[in-house]
Design a protein around this motif. Structure first.
Motif, PDB file in Angstrom:
ATOM      1  N   SER A  25       2.648  -4.558   3.855  1.00  0.00           N
ATOM      2  CA  SER A  25       1.812  -3.615   4.380  1.00  0.00           C
ATOM      3  C   SER A  25       1.376  -4.045   5.762  1.00  0.00           C
ATOM      4  O   SER A  25       0.607  -4.897   5.704  1.00  0.00           O
ATOM      5  CB  SER A  25       0.272  -3.621   3.352  1.00  0.00           C
ATOM      6  N   ASP A  43     -13.662  -2.793  -3.411  1.00  0.00           N
ATOM      7  CA  ASP A  43     -12.925  -1.423  -3.114  1.00  0.00           C
ATOM      8  C   ASP A  43     -14.069  -0.180  -2.845  1.00  0.00           C
ATOM      9  O   ASP A  43     -14.410   0.189  -3.824  1.00  0.00           O
ATOM     10  CB  ASP A  43     -11.836  -1.144  -3.912  1.00  0.00           C
ATOM     11  N   MET A  81       0.994  -1.265   0.053  1.00  0.00           N
ATOM     12  CA  MET A  81      -0.037  -0.090   0.090  1.00  0.00           C
ATOM     13  C   MET A  81       1.040   1.350   0.067  1.00  0.00           C
ATOM     14  O   MET A  81       1.861   1.313   0.639  1.00  0.00           O
ATOM     15  CB  MET A  81      -0.754  -0.055   1.180  1.00  0.00           C
ATOM     16  N   PHE A  82       0.478   2.222  -0.752  1.00  0.00           N
ATOM     17  CA  PHE A  82       1.072   3.784  -0.738  1.00  0.00           C
ATOM     18  C   PHE A  82       2.474   3.394  -1.560  1.00  0.00           C
ATOM     19  O   PHE A  82       3.339   4.496  -1.456  1.00  0.00           O
ATOM     20  CB  PHE A  82       1.339   4.213   0.763  1.00  0.00           C
ATOM     21  N   GLU A 121      -6.663  -2.366  -8.319  1.00  0.00           N
ATOM     22  CA  GLU A 121      -6.878  -3.537  -6.827  1.00  0.00           C
ATOM     23  C   GLU A 121      -7.144  -4.880  -7.501  1.00  0.00           C
ATOM     24  O   GLU A 121      -8.245  -5.564  -7.210  1.00  0.00           O
ATOM     25  CB  GLU A 121      -8.097  -2.726  -6.117  1.00  0.00           C
ATOM     26  N   ARG A 125     -13.467   2.436  -1.098  1.00  0.00           N
ATOM     27  CA  ARG A 125     -12.676   3.859  -0.822  1.00  0.00           C
ATOM     28  C   ARG A 125     -13.072   4.739  -1.933  1.00  0.00           C
ATOM     29  O   ARG A 125     -13.484   4.448  -3.163  1.00  0.00           O
ATOM     30  CB  ARG A 125     -11.158   3.961  -0.812  1.00  0.00           C
ATOM     31  N   TYR A 126     -13.200   6.240  -1.607  1.00  0.00           N
ATOM     32  CA  TYR A 126     -13.260   7.030  -2.704  1.00  0.00           C
ATOM     33  C   TYR A 126     -14.587   6.860  -3.460  1.00  0.00           C
ATOM     34  O   TYR A 126     -15.483   6.430  -3.033  1.00  0.00           O
ATOM     35  CB  TYR A 126     -12.204   7.303  -3.748  1.00  0.00           C
ATOM     36  N   SER A 167      -5.963   7.890  -6.662  1.00  0.00           N
ATOM     37  CA  SER A 167      -4.614   7.417  -6.036  1.00  0.00           C
ATOM     38  C   SER A 167      -4.606   8.222  -4.681  1.00  0.00           C
ATOM     39  O   SER A 167      -5.227   9.209  -4.379  1.00  0.00           O
ATOM     40  CB  SER A 167      -3.364   7.784  -6.873  1.00  0.00           C
ATOM     41  N   HIS A 168      -3.746   7.759  -3.791  1.00  0.00           N
ATOM     42  CA  HIS A 168      -3.563   8.582  -2.556  1.00  0.00           C
ATOM     43  C   HIS A 168      -3.021  10.027  -2.692  1.00  0.00           C
ATOM     44  O   HIS A 168      -3.017  10.690  -1.661  1.00  0.00           O
ATOM     45  CB  HIS A 168      -2.506   7.951  -1.618  1.00  0.00           C
ATOM     46  N   GLU A 172      -7.290   2.629   4.987  1.00  0.00           N
ATOM     47  CA  GLU A 172      -6.390   3.823   4.537  1.00  0.00           C
ATOM     48  C   GLU A 172      -5.110   3.639   5.710  1.00  0.00           C
ATOM     49  O   GLU A 172      -4.689   2.977   6.350  1.00  0.00           O
ATOM     50  CB  GLU A 172      -6.796   5.193   4.321  1.00  0.00           C
ATOM     51  N   LYS A 173      -4.407   4.985   5.898  1.00  0.00           N
ATOM     52  CA  LYS A 173      -3.393   5.028   6.638  1.00  0.00           C
ATOM     53  C   LYS A 173      -3.818   4.984   8.137  1.00  0.00           C
ATOM     54  O   LYS A 173      -3.132   4.462   9.137  1.00  0.00           O
ATOM     55  CB  LYS A 173      -2.753   6.509   6.877  1.00  0.00           C
ATOM     56  N   ASP A 174      -4.956   4.938   8.336  1.00  0.00           N
ATOM     57  CA  ASP A 174      -5.578   4.589   9.833  1.00  0.00           C
ATOM     58  C   ASP A 174      -5.401   2.912  10.088  1.00  0.00           C
ATOM     59  O   ASP A 174      -5.425   2.666  11.340  1.00  0.00           O
ATOM     60  CB  ASP A 174      -7.153   5.007   9.918  1.00  0.00           C
TER      61      ASP A 174
END
Ligand code: ADP
Ligand code: MG
Length: 213
Positions: free
Chosen positions: A172, A61, A31-32, A106, A63-64, A71-72, A186-188
């Motif tokens: 990851s 997926d 990830m990232f 993904e 997200r977003y 992308s991030h 995500e980063k969390d």
């Protein structure tokens, strides 16, 4: 016979003229690591070359925005959300003009038929660009990715920046959430780590199975 092929510029979609140069490219890493960024970069270049492109992403997926790949870095292009690899084939069949570049983000979330689907598309002259996590949060090869990597003509392994050491990260690490392989976050929830930092971090999760060795 004279070889009229020009030297191949690595990663250049401009070499793929839409004349049926089917192949599979895989972009993988933790990830990232910039997989989506790289996928978007290749798709944009294909579009500059006036090649009909479609980006697919799996419905898992969440997200977003569901109608675009982001992308991030907040880079984005429109995408089509599908449930399965079969739905990719059905969607392409329903198009009135041929699509020469198919991008899949993904890819690790797709079913076991994705590698075969990609190979079939490539056999038919489609340039397939698939981006996905090569390893899950335990460091185990993720879903259909090993087969896809084996079938690909070209594999790009990217690295993120390790949040412990600042060095190139290949793993990851999940810092929050349950033990399911698929846990969207995500980063969390995830941080990229080097092998050494990952091994150390995993030791602090004694309740979990060790990673594949
Ligand atoms: P991926 O698809 O591999 O998860 P993205 O392409 O969505 O990655 O995002 C890459 C971007 O994430 C980088 O350009 C950078 O701006 C950002 N980023 C945030 N944290 C990190 C990190 N630890 N290492 C590298 N890039 C990071
Ligand atoms: Mg991504």
């Amino acid at each position: 016979m004279t070889n009229l092929m020009v030297p191949h510029e690595e990663h250049s979609p401009l070499q793929h003229t839409g004349l049926g140069e089917g192949r599979i490219e895989v972009i993988c890493g933790p990830m990232f690591s910039g997989k989506t960024e790289e996928l978007l970069r290749r798709v944009r270049r294909a579009q500059i070359a006036h090649q009909p492109t479609i980006i697919f992403k799996p419905s898992k997926d969440t997200r977003y925005n569901k109608d675009q790949v982001t992308s991030h870095d907040a880079n984005a292009l429109p995408s089509v959300t599908v449930q399965s690899s079969e739905a990719i084939v059905a969607y392409l069949r329903a198009q009135t003009k041929p699509i020469t570049v198919v991008a899949i983000d993904e890819a690790q979330f797709f079913d076991a038929d994705l590698p075969r689907t990609c190979a079939h598309l490539a056999d038919q002259g489609v340039r397939v660009i698939a981006a996905g996590l090569d390893l899950d949060f335990k460091g185990i090869p993720f879903g259909c990715m090993p087969e896809l990597l084996a079938l690909a003509e070209e594999v790009t392994k990217l690295h993120a920046v390790c949040m412990e050491t600042g060095r190139p990260a290949h793993f990851s690490h999940r810092i929050a959430g349950g033990d399911n392989t698929v846990e969207i976050g995500e980063k969390d929830r995830y941080i990229p780590l080097t092998r050494q930092a990952f091994v150390e971090a995993r030791k602090q999760n004694p309740g979990e199975e060790p990673s594949a060795s």
